[in-house]
Scaffold this motif. Structure first.
Motif, PDB file in Angstrom:
ATOM      1  N   ALA A  43       0.823  -1.209   0.000  1.00  0.00           N
ATOM      2  CA  ALA A  43       0.000   0.000   0.000  1.00  0.00           C
ATOM      3  C   ALA A  43       0.857   1.258   0.000  1.00  0.00           C
ATOM      4  O   ALA A  43       0.443   2.301  -0.515  1.00  0.00           O
ATOM      5  CB  ALA A  43      -0.931  -0.002   1.206  1.00  0.00           C
ATOM      6  N   ALA A  44       2.052   1.161   0.555  1.00  0.00           N
ATOM      7  CA  ALA A  44       2.968   2.305   0.570  1.00  0.00           C
ATOM      8  C   ALA A  44       3.627   2.543  -0.786  1.00  0.00           C
ATOM      9  O   ALA A  44       4.272   3.574  -0.994  1.00  0.00           O
ATOM     10  CB  ALA A  44       4.050   2.095   1.633  1.00  0.00           C
ATOM     11  N   GLY A  45       3.483   1.583  -1.705  1.00  0.00           N
ATOM     12  CA  GLY A  45       4.090   1.730  -3.018  1.00  0.00           C
ATOM     13  C   GLY A  45       5.479   1.145  -3.117  1.00  0.00           C
ATOM     14  O   GLY A  45       6.218   1.426  -4.066  1.00  0.00           O
ATOM     15  N   TRP A  46       5.833   0.318  -2.168  1.00  0.00           N
ATOM     16  CA  TRP A  46       7.135  -0.365  -2.207  1.00  0.00           C
ATOM     17  C   TRP A  46       7.231  -1.186  -3.486  1.00  0.00           C
ATOM     18  O   TRP A  46       6.298  -1.864  -3.876  1.00  0.00           O
ATOM     19  CB  TRP A  46       7.242  -1.270  -0.980  1.00  0.00           C
ATOM     20  CG  TRP A  46       8.572  -1.920  -0.764  1.00  0.00           C
ATOM     21  CD1 TRP A  46       8.871  -3.233  -0.948  1.00  0.00           C
ATOM     22  CD2 TRP A  46       9.765  -1.307  -0.289  1.00  0.00           C
ATOM     23  NE1 TRP A  46      10.178  -3.483  -0.626  1.00  0.00           N
ATOM     24  CE2 TRP A  46      10.767  -2.318  -0.213  1.00  0.00           C
ATOM     25  CE3 TRP A  46      10.103   0.006   0.072  1.00  0.00           C
ATOM     26  CZ2 TRP A  46      12.062  -2.058   0.209  1.00  0.00           C
ATOM     27  CZ3 TRP A  46      11.409   0.261   0.494  1.00  0.00           C
ATOM     28  CH2 TRP A  46      12.362  -0.757   0.560  1.00  0.00           C
ATOM     29  N   THR A  47       8.344  -1.116  -4.145  1.00  0.00           N
ATOM     30  CA  THR A  47       8.630  -1.792  -5.425  1.00  0.00           C
ATOM     31  C   THR A  47       7.771  -1.266  -6.576  1.00  0.00           C
ATOM     32  O   THR A  47       7.592  -1.951  -7.577  1.00  0.00           O
ATOM     33  CB  THR A  47       8.467  -3.333  -5.327  1.00  0.00           C
ATOM     34  OG1 THR A  47       7.102  -3.673  -5.053  1.00  0.00           O
ATOM     35  CG2 THR A  47       9.367  -3.914  -4.253  1.00  0.00           C
ATOM     36  N   VAL A  55      -2.783   0.913  -4.463  1.00  0.00           N
ATOM     37  CA  VAL A  55      -3.962   1.506  -3.828  1.00  0.00           C
ATOM     38  C   VAL A  55      -4.222   2.908  -4.368  1.00  0.00           C
ATOM     39  O   VAL A  55      -5.332   3.226  -4.825  1.00  0.00           O
ATOM     40  CB  VAL A  55      -3.815   1.528  -2.296  1.00  0.00           C
ATOM     41  CG1 VAL A  55      -4.999   2.265  -1.660  1.00  0.00           C
ATOM     42  CG2 VAL A  55      -3.731   0.114  -1.745  1.00  0.00           C
ATOM     43  N   VAL A  56      -3.214   3.763  -4.321  1.00  0.00           N
ATOM     44  CA  VAL A  56      -3.386   5.139  -4.803  1.00  0.00           C
ATOM     45  C   VAL A  56      -3.646   5.145  -6.310  1.00  0.00           C
ATOM     46  O   VAL A  56      -4.488   5.897  -6.811  1.00  0.00           O
ATOM     47  CB  VAL A  56      -2.157   5.992  -4.450  1.00  0.00           C
ATOM     48  CG1 VAL A  56      -2.272   7.393  -5.070  1.00  0.00           C
ATOM     49  CG2 VAL A  56      -2.016   6.112  -2.939  1.00  0.00           C
ATOM     50  N   ARG A  57      -2.939   4.295  -7.046  1.00  0.00           N
ATOM     51  CA  ARG A  57      -3.199   4.199  -8.491  1.00  0.00           C
ATOM     52  C   ARG A  57      -4.654   3.812  -8.758  1.00  0.00           C
ATOM     53  O   ARG A  57      -5.319   4.389  -9.630  1.00  0.00           O
ATOM     54  CB  ARG A  57      -2.272   3.151  -9.114  1.00  0.00           C
ATOM     55  CG  ARG A  57      -0.819   3.557  -9.320  1.00  0.00           C
ATOM     56  CD  ARG A  57      -0.058   2.403  -9.936  1.00  0.00           C
ATOM     57  NE  ARG A  57       1.346   2.646 -10.165  1.00  0.00           N
ATOM     58  CZ  ARG A  57       1.865   3.171 -11.284  1.00  0.00           C
ATOM     59  NH1 ARG A  57       1.052   3.531 -12.262  1.00  0.00           N
ATOM     60  NH2 ARG A  57       3.170   3.328 -11.419  1.00  0.00           N
ATOM     61  N   GLY A  58      -5.143   2.799  -8.032  1.00  0.00           N
ATOM     62  CA  GLY A  58      -6.504   2.335  -8.241  1.00  0.00           C
ATOM     63  C   GLY A  58      -7.536   3.374  -7.862  1.00  0.00           C
ATOM     64  O   GLY A  58      -8.542   3.558  -8.563  1.00  0.00           O
ATOM     65  N   ILE A  72      -5.447  12.371  -1.556  1.00  0.00           N
ATOM     66  CA  ILE A  72      -5.096  11.124  -0.875  1.00  0.00           C
ATOM     67  C   ILE A  72      -3.869  11.323   0.000  1.00  0.00           C
ATOM     68  O   ILE A  72      -2.822  11.756  -0.475  1.00  0.00           O
ATOM     69  CB  ILE A  72      -4.825  10.001  -1.892  1.00  0.00           C
ATOM     70  CG1 ILE A  72      -6.024   9.816  -2.821  1.00  0.00           C
ATOM     71  CG2 ILE A  72      -4.501   8.695  -1.172  1.00  0.00           C
ATOM     72  CD1 ILE A  72      -5.765   8.867  -3.976  1.00  0.00           C
ATOM     73  N   SER A  73      -4.008  10.999   1.285  1.00  0.00           N
ATOM     74  CA  SER A  73      -2.868  10.971   2.200  1.00  0.00           C
ATOM     75  C   SER A  73      -2.553   9.516   2.515  1.00  0.00           C
ATOM     76  O   SER A  73      -3.374   8.809   3.113  1.00  0.00           O
ATOM     77  CB  SER A  73      -3.192  11.724   3.490  1.00  0.00           C
ATOM     78  OG  SER A  73      -3.217  13.106   3.264  1.00  0.00           O
ATOM     79  N   VAL A 255      -2.638  14.364  -5.016  1.00  0.00           N
ATOM     80  CA  VAL A 255      -3.836  15.087  -5.425  1.00  0.00           C
ATOM     81  C   VAL A 255      -4.140  14.726  -6.854  1.00  0.00           C
ATOM     82  O   VAL A 255      -3.309  14.910  -7.749  1.00  0.00           O
ATOM     83  CB  VAL A 255      -3.635  16.609  -5.287  1.00  0.00           C
ATOM     84  CG1 VAL A 255      -4.864  17.359  -5.758  1.00  0.00           C
ATOM     85  CG2 VAL A 255      -3.304  16.973  -3.856  1.00  0.00           C
ATOM     86  N   PHE A 256      -5.335  14.194  -7.086  1.00  0.00           N
ATOM     87  CA  PHE A 256      -5.736  13.787  -8.424  1.00  0.00           C
ATOM     88  C   PHE A 256      -6.793  14.747  -8.927  1.00  0.00           C
ATOM     89  O   PHE A 256      -7.817  14.956  -8.276  1.00  0.00           O
ATOM     90  CB  PHE A 256      -6.305  12.374  -8.409  1.00  0.00           C
ATOM     91  CG  PHE A 256      -6.943  11.988  -9.716  1.00  0.00           C
ATOM     92  CD1 PHE A 256      -6.149  11.699 -10.803  1.00  0.00           C
ATOM     93  CD2 PHE A 256      -8.322  11.968  -9.858  1.00  0.00           C
ATOM     94  CE1 PHE A 256      -6.731  11.361 -12.014  1.00  0.00           C
ATOM     95  CE2 PHE A 256      -8.906  11.638 -11.060  1.00  0.00           C
ATOM     96  CZ  PHE A 256      -8.109  11.325 -12.138  1.00  0.00           C
TER      97      PHE A 256
END
Length: 259
Positions: A43-47, A55-58, A72-73, A255-256
């Motif tokens: 979820a943190a974007g590791w790798t 998660v943020v991408r989705g 998103i934070s 921010v999206f």
């Protein structure tokens, strides 16, 4: 007669413009919807070297489809289990700052299994996060981890056990504002349909960049399928405070802005 025709055309154009503005008003007139993400490494974007993680991408992909701005934070912590004490301490403040927004709980459960955290403690921690979020009028998204080599082979039993216990607890709450988004199951089924080995999307413990992209696509699809009417969530944005202030220092925000 010519003047009447011009006048009629002008009225028609005004009506069309007003109609379009009315259709766009619920989204355009409101503040961005704040979303708080908690979870572990994936979820943190590791790798995920070129992005913020699945998660943020989705969430961003879903936001684009419903023409909403999300702020998103991401408070996910690499290597942390669902019982992480630092997250538990700060979580209530994050909920207070984002009342009426999205609370995204996306623990991976492999860290809990690795640290031998009892399932009852994991369930208790996630339940507390859900109830605190509901208490501040959040819509809650319980997001599973993506499919990885570890989760489908040598750590399959412990990860699946923890996820199953959490899902059972959430279903017992029977709350319409809590959504279960099983990315792992949908991703596994997709790989089987296309005869793809898990190594295409994983580097043993964590998803590869391709895994993050695949999981994000599935998460967005699941949101579109399950959250058929997001307007109640969007309309609450008029009463939400803006994100920021003490307690958010040092955390990644995304921010999206939809086109």
């Amino acid at each position: 007669m010519r003047a009447l025709t011009v006048w009629t055309a002008w009225l028609g154009a005004c009506a069309a413009a007003l109609s379009a503005a009315w259709m766009d008003w619920p989204h355009a007139a409101l503040r961005p919807v704040p979303a708080v993400v908690v979870g572990g490494s994936a979820a943190a974007g590791w790798t995920d070297p070129e992005g913020p993680g699945y998660v943020v991408r989705g969430l961003n992909k879903y936001a684009r489809t419903i023409h909403v701005t999300l702020t998103i934070s991401n408070h996910s912590v690499v290597g942390a289990p669902a019982t992480d004490p630092a997250v538990a301490k700060r979580y209530p403040a994050w909920m207070q700052k984002t009342k009426g927004g999205l609370a995204v709980i996306a623990w991976g459960y492999l860290n809990g299994a690795r640290l031998h955290v009892p399932p009852a403690q994991v369930v208790k921690s996630v339940r507390r996060e859900i109830l605190q979020a509901l208490g501040t009028d959040h819509t809650v998204l319980l997001v599973s981890p993506p499919a990885t080599d570890a989760g489908l082979t040598f750590e399959r039993a412990p990860q699946r056990t923890l996820w199953t216990h959490v899902v059972s607890m959430v279903r017992g709450l029977n709350n319409p504002h809590v959504y279960i988004l099983d990315v792992m199951d949908a991703m596994t089924k997709s790989m089987r349909r296309h005869n793809q080995p898990v190594v295409v999307y994983s580097d043993k413990w964590d998803p590869s960049m391709e895994g993050h992209l695949k999981a994000a696509q599935i998460l967005s699809h699941e949101l579109e399928r399950q959250v058929a009417n997001p307007l109640p969530m969007i309309e609450n944005a008029a009463h939400r405070p803006a994100l920021g202030g003490p307690g958010n220092e040092g955390r990644r925000s995304s921010v999206f802005n939809p086109p």
